[in-house]
Design a protein around this motif. Structure first.
Motif, PDB file in Angstrom:
ATOM      1  N   ALA A  33       0.845  -1.214   0.117  1.00 46.02           N
ATOM      2  CA  ALA A  33      -0.046   0.084  -0.061  1.00 46.02           C
ATOM      3  C   ALA A  33       0.654   1.108   0.067  1.00 46.02           C
ATOM      4  N   LEU A  34       0.777   1.948  -0.849  1.00 49.26           N
ATOM      5  CA  LEU A  34       1.419   3.297  -1.079  1.00 49.26           C
ATOM      6  C   LEU A  34       0.883   4.624  -0.700  1.00 49.26           C
ATOM      7  N   PRO A  35       1.442   5.416  -0.340  1.00 49.72           N
ATOM      8  CA  PRO A  35       0.679   6.803  -0.100  1.00 49.72           C
ATOM      9  C   PRO A  35      -0.208   7.325  -1.282  1.00 49.72           C
ATOM     10  N   ALA A  36      -1.152   8.136  -0.876  1.00 48.35           N
ATOM     11  CA  ALA A  36      -2.278   8.261  -2.033  1.00 48.35           C
ATOM     12  C   ALA A  36      -1.781   9.034  -3.080  1.00 48.35           C
ATOM     13  N   PRO A  37      -0.750   9.959  -3.383  1.00 46.97           N
ATOM     14  CA  PRO A  37      -0.260  10.349  -4.581  1.00 46.97           C
ATOM     15  C   PRO A  37       0.564   9.258  -5.299  1.00 46.97           C
ATOM     16  N   ASP A  39      -0.440   6.137  -5.420  1.00 50.41           N
ATOM     17  CA  ASP A  39      -1.320   5.028  -5.520  1.00 50.41           C
ATOM     18  C   ASP A  39      -2.028   4.959  -6.744  1.00 50.41           C
TER      19      ASP A  39
END
Length: 94
Positions: A33-37, A39
């Motif tokens: 799971a990557l950070p929002a920007p 992903d």
């Protein structure tokens, strides 16, 4: 034939490119799971392109080093060949 020597800085770029490609692969399969920007699909495609771009300089350096070992006269020719020198040396037309 001896193995070509690649500078350490190019090897570090190669490792960074492989890590970025691995991260993009894991993010694409939703294993990490990557950070929002980072992903979004666009960011993952950008990571793939950046990873390949980071790996290219080491690839070019490796190809040039191998070409210099396999064909030294081809890669280091200053503009004339030994054949032309031989023709000048054996020229009997004085």
């Amino acid at each position: 034939m001896r193995s070509p020597v690649i500078p350490r800085s190019l090897l570090l770029l190669e490792v960074a490119g492989m890590a970025l490609l691995a991260l993009a692969f894991l993010a694409l399969n939703q294993t990490v799971a990557l950070p929002a920007p980072l992903d979004s699909g666009t960011a993952i495609v950008g990571m793939i392109f950046a990873g390949v771009a980071l790996m290219l300089p080491a690839t070019v350096a490796l190809v040039i080093a191998l070409a210099r070992q396999l064909a030294p006269r081809l890669m280091n020719a200053p503009g004339h060949s030994a054949h032309q020198d031989k023709e000048k040396r054996d020229d009997a037309d004085h």
